[in-house]
Design a protein around this motif. Structure first.
Motif, PDB file in Angstrom:
ATOM      1  N   PHE A   1      52.091 -11.746  -3.488  1.00  0.00           N
ATOM      2  CA  PHE A   1      50.895 -12.487  -3.872  1.00  0.00           C
ATOM      3  C   PHE A   1      51.164 -13.245  -5.169  1.00  0.00           C
ATOM      4  N   ARG A   2      50.740 -14.482  -5.196  1.00  0.00           N
ATOM      5  CA  ARG A   2      50.921 -15.304  -6.407  1.00  0.00           C
ATOM      6  C   ARG A   2      50.042 -14.801  -7.543  1.00  0.00           C
ATOM      7  N   HIS A   3      48.883 -14.223  -7.173  1.00  0.00           N
ATOM      8  CA  HIS A   3      47.952 -13.710  -8.183  1.00  0.00           C
ATOM      9  C   HIS A   3      47.528 -12.288  -7.803  1.00  0.00           C
ATOM     10  N   GLU A   4      47.133 -11.521  -8.786  1.00  0.00           N
ATOM     11  CA  GLU A   4      46.762 -10.131  -8.568  1.00  0.00           C
ATOM     12  C   GLU A   4      45.481 -10.017  -7.752  1.00  0.00           C
ATOM     13  N   VAL A   5      45.441  -9.030  -6.864  1.00  0.00           N
ATOM     14  CA  VAL A   5      44.243  -8.713  -6.098  1.00  0.00           C
ATOM     15  C   VAL A   5      43.620  -7.470  -6.734  1.00  0.00           C
ATOM     16  N   LYS A   6      42.518  -7.662  -7.428  1.00  0.00           N
ATOM     17  CA  LYS A   6      41.884  -6.556  -8.149  1.00  0.00           C
ATOM     18  C   LYS A   6      40.760  -5.905  -7.342  1.00  0.00           C
ATOM     19  N   SER A   7      40.224  -6.648  -6.384  1.00  0.00           N
ATOM     20  CA  SER A   7      39.137  -6.110  -5.563  1.00  0.00           C
ATOM     21  C   SER A   7      39.033  -6.929  -4.288  1.00  0.00           C
TER      22      SER A   7
ATOM     23  N   ALA B   1      36.867  -8.934  -3.481  1.00  0.00           N
ATOM     24  CA  ALA B   1      36.427 -10.304  -3.778  1.00  0.00           C
ATOM     25  C   ALA B   1      37.605 -11.265  -3.889  1.00  0.00           C
ATOM     26  N   ASP B   2      38.755 -10.762  -4.287  1.00  0.00           N
ATOM     27  CA  ASP B   2      39.934 -11.626  -4.445  1.00  0.00           C
ATOM     28  C   ASP B   2      40.556 -12.019  -3.107  1.00  0.00           C
ATOM     29  N   MET B   3      40.078 -11.458  -2.008  1.00  0.00           N
ATOM     30  CA  MET B   3      40.563 -11.853  -0.683  1.00  0.00           C
ATOM     31  C   MET B   3      39.848 -13.103  -0.176  1.00  0.00           C
ATOM     32  N   GLN B   4      38.740 -13.464  -0.820  1.00  0.00           N
ATOM     33  CA  GLN B   4      37.975 -14.610  -0.363  1.00  0.00           C
ATOM     34  C   GLN B   4      38.784 -15.900  -0.503  1.00  0.00           C
ATOM     35  N   GLY B   5      38.941 -16.603   0.609  1.00  0.00           N
ATOM     36  CA  GLY B   5      39.634 -17.880   0.594  1.00  0.00           C
ATOM     37  C   GLY B   5      41.136 -17.782   0.426  1.00  0.00           C
ATOM     38  N   LEU B   6      41.697 -16.583   0.470  1.00  0.00           N
ATOM     39  CA  LEU B   6      43.129 -16.380   0.255  1.00  0.00           C
ATOM     40  C   LEU B   6      43.932 -16.898   1.448  1.00  0.00           C
ATOM     41  N   LYS B   7      44.825 -17.845   1.189  1.00  0.00           N
ATOM     42  CA  LYS B   7      45.698 -18.368   2.247  1.00  0.00           C
ATOM     43  C   LYS B   7      46.888 -17.423   2.378  1.00  0.00           C
ATOM     44  N   PHE B   8      46.846 -16.620   3.439  1.00  0.00           N
ATOM     45  CA  PHE B   8      47.756 -15.479   3.557  1.00  0.00           C
ATOM     46  C   PHE B   8      48.547 -15.578   4.849  1.00  0.00           C
ATOM     47  N   ARG B   9      49.868 -15.669   4.725  1.00  0.00           N
ATOM     48  CA  ARG B   9      50.723 -15.602   5.912  1.00  0.00           C
ATOM     49  C   ARG B   9      50.799 -14.143   6.336  1.00  0.00           C
ATOM     50  N   VAL B  10      50.277 -13.873   7.527  1.00  0.00           N
ATOM     51  CA  VAL B  10      50.304 -12.515   8.055  1.00  0.00           C
ATOM     52  C   VAL B  10      50.600 -12.604   9.536  1.00  0.00           C
ATOM     53  N   GLY B  11      51.367 -11.649  10.050  1.00  0.00           N
ATOM     54  CA  GLY B  11      51.850 -11.722  11.422  1.00  0.00           C
ATOM     55  C   GLY B  11      50.769 -11.584  12.476  1.00  0.00           C
TER      56      GLY B  11
ATOM     57  N   LYS C   1      43.134 -11.569  12.421  1.00  0.00           N
ATOM     58  CA  LYS C   1      41.738 -11.418  12.799  1.00  0.00           C
ATOM     59  C   LYS C   1      40.985 -10.538  11.806  1.00  0.00           C
ATOM     60  N   VAL C   2      41.682  -9.536  11.280  1.00  0.00           N
ATOM     61  CA  VAL C   2      41.055  -8.655  10.293  1.00  0.00           C
ATOM     62  C   VAL C   2      41.003  -9.351   8.937  1.00  0.00           C
ATOM     63  N   ILE C   3      42.076 -10.058   8.578  1.00  0.00           N
ATOM     64  CA  ILE C   3      42.074 -10.807   7.319  1.00  0.00           C
ATOM     65  C   ILE C   3      40.903 -11.789   7.281  1.00  0.00           C
ATOM     66  N   THR C   4      40.629 -12.437   8.397  1.00  0.00           N
ATOM     67  CA  THR C   4      39.493 -13.365   8.474  1.00  0.00           C
ATOM     68  C   THR C   4      38.185 -12.645   8.178  1.00  0.00           C
ATOM     69  N   ARG C   5      38.027 -11.443   8.697  1.00  0.00           N
ATOM     70  CA  ARG C   5      36.798 -10.678   8.465  1.00  0.00           C
ATOM     71  C   ARG C   5      36.665 -10.226   7.017  1.00  0.00           C
ATOM     72  N   LEU C   6      37.789 -10.216   6.300  1.00  0.00           N
ATOM     73  CA  LEU C   6      37.744  -9.877   4.877  1.00  0.00           C
ATOM     74  C   LEU C   6      37.544 -11.121   4.007  1.00  0.00           C
ATOM     75  N   GLY C   7      37.460 -12.277   4.633  1.00  0.00           N
ATOM     76  CA  GLY C   7      37.242 -13.513   3.889  1.00  0.00           C
ATOM     77  C   GLY C   7      38.494 -14.332   3.653  1.00  0.00           C
TER      78      GLY C   7
ATOM     79  N   ALA D   1      41.231   0.197  -3.329  1.00  0.00           N
ATOM     80  CA  ALA D   1      40.579   1.053  -2.340  1.00  0.00           C
ATOM     81  C   ALA D   1      39.536   0.293  -1.526  1.00  0.00           C
ATOM     82  N   ASP D   2      38.798  -0.633  -2.168  1.00  0.00           N
ATOM     83  CA  ASP D   2      37.763  -1.336  -1.414  1.00  0.00           C
ATOM     84  C   ASP D   2      38.363  -2.275  -0.364  1.00  0.00           C
ATOM     85  N   VAL D   3      39.575  -2.793  -0.630  1.00  0.00           N
ATOM     86  CA  VAL D   3      40.260  -3.608   0.375  1.00  0.00           C
ATOM     87  C   VAL D   3      40.667  -2.741   1.562  1.00  0.00           C
ATOM     88  N   MET D   4      41.261  -1.585   1.282  1.00  0.00           N
ATOM     89  CA  MET D   4      41.693  -0.689   2.355  1.00  0.00           C
ATOM     90  C   MET D   4      40.507  -0.237   3.211  1.00  0.00           C
TER      91      MET D   4
END
Length: 359
Positions: free
Chosen positions: A159-165, A167-177, A182-188, A301-304
């Protein structure tokens, strides 16, 4: 020379070649092409196909040859299912979840979020109903499948920037297999499904905020630590990614019984070899990455927790809407429950104790 000495001096391929020699030598020459979904630079995951082909060649005495082609050489990484289905190529080596857009059930054959770990996946496949259920599903694509590698549990990515909660997943452009997106989308987040060879540049130029591949050994080769310093764990979407050898059913049925047996044995040997490589190579690579400045971080923990709930909700929806998924996942889920009960009292307890010791 007794059997034990023979194995020591010739290895499993030599033993099999010796035992099958009279039958194999009577067979016609066979030449197949295998398309990989991975770049040649990754000796681990791309190397699984080479290991398979090498065993086939050795056991057949050179009469069954399979040429292995990296992603892009014969076709793009994500076109290999179409290639096998249509008979353009005889075989492919790939990650099943790449093809979830055709049907989400593909993902179960590889890895789904909060799914089976690698040992559990092998148990479901070889001793449970996994292989039969997945082959029944793949038959509609004119494919017969063979397990052909596992990465083991993966890291959560760079990650280019730290994920502290969360909320930091919102709008995150994430290469994931594949399917995990589908789950990443549900997390924002905004999932991107790129082949391994394209990830570094996208991360470097800012088209991605984060990217996961597999783990330290491969990640170090791909150079992700040079463009994104925060290294998260665990890869909750891939507790043990199983790779598959896909074979065109017509090409397979044209083989003799001996050659069919060789495909089965060679893929099983490659299956075991791949995870052994990852388990042997990842520790040293992780140490070097940390020395070079990688910042190891656990997912908050809130991300998990949010990811776990979103995953279970997704599986319930798919079970209601997709009969193929429902049939396979019902069996998979029941097996996972029993496995986690067993591992809780054995593997997990032993591992926690050993990892707390200073050895």
């Amino acid at each position: 020379m007794d059997r034990r000495s023979l194995i020591k001096h010739t290895g499993i391929a030599g033993v099999l070649a010796a035992s099958l020699a009279p039958a194999v030598h009577a067979q016609a020459l066979v030449r197949w092409r295998l398309a990989s979904s991975f770049p040649r630079s990754l000796d681990t995951i791309y190397g699984g196909a080479e290991t398979f082909a090498r065993h086939v060649r050795a056991v057949s005495g050179g009469r069954f040859e399979i040429s292995v082609h990296a992603a892009g050489e014969l076709m793009p990484a994500f076109d290999v299912v179409d290639g096998v289905q249509q008979g353009t190529i005889e075989a492919a080596h790939t990650a099943p979840y790449y093809f979830f857009a055709k049907d989400d059930t593909f993902a179960i054959g590889g890895a789904i979020p909060f799914g089976l770990n690698s040992r559990q996946m092998s148990a479901w496949t070889f001793q449970g109903n996994g292989l039969a259920l997945m082959r029944e599903f793949y038959a509609r694509y004119n494919i017969i499948s063979f397990p052909c590698g596992n990465t083991g549990a993966q890291m959560g990515g760079w990650f280019r920037h730290e994920v502290k909660s969360l909320a930091d997943m919102q709008g995150l452009k994430f290469r994931v297999g594949g399917f995990a997106g589908k789950v990443i989308t549900r997390l924002g987040g905004l999932p991107q499904n790129l082949p391994g060879g394209e990830i570094y540049q996208a991360l470097k130029n800012g088209n991605l905020d984060a990217a996961e591949w597999i783990g330290p050994y491969d990640d170090q080769k791909l150079g992700f630590n040079k463009v994104a310093p925060h290294y998260y764990y665990p890869g909750w979407w891939e507790g043990g990614l199983q790779l598959d050898l896909y074979v065109n059913r017509n090409a397979y049925e044209a083989l003799s019984p001996q050659y069919k047996a060789i495909v089965d044995v060679a893929s099983a040997a490659a299956h075991v070899d791949m995870q052994a490589k990852y388990d042997a190579k990842n520790p040293a690579a992780l140490k070097q990455l940390v020395r070079d400045g990688a910042k190891l971080r656990p997912f908050p923990a809130d991300v998990m927790n949010a990811a776990f709930k979103a995953s279970l909700a997704l599986y319930a929806e798919l079970s209601d809407s997709n009969p193929a998924w429902a049939k396979v996942y019902k069996d998979y889920s029941a097996f996972r429950g029993d496995q986690n009960l067993w591992f809780r009292f054995t593997e997990a307890t032993f591992d926690r104790f050993m990892q707390s010791q200073k050895l």
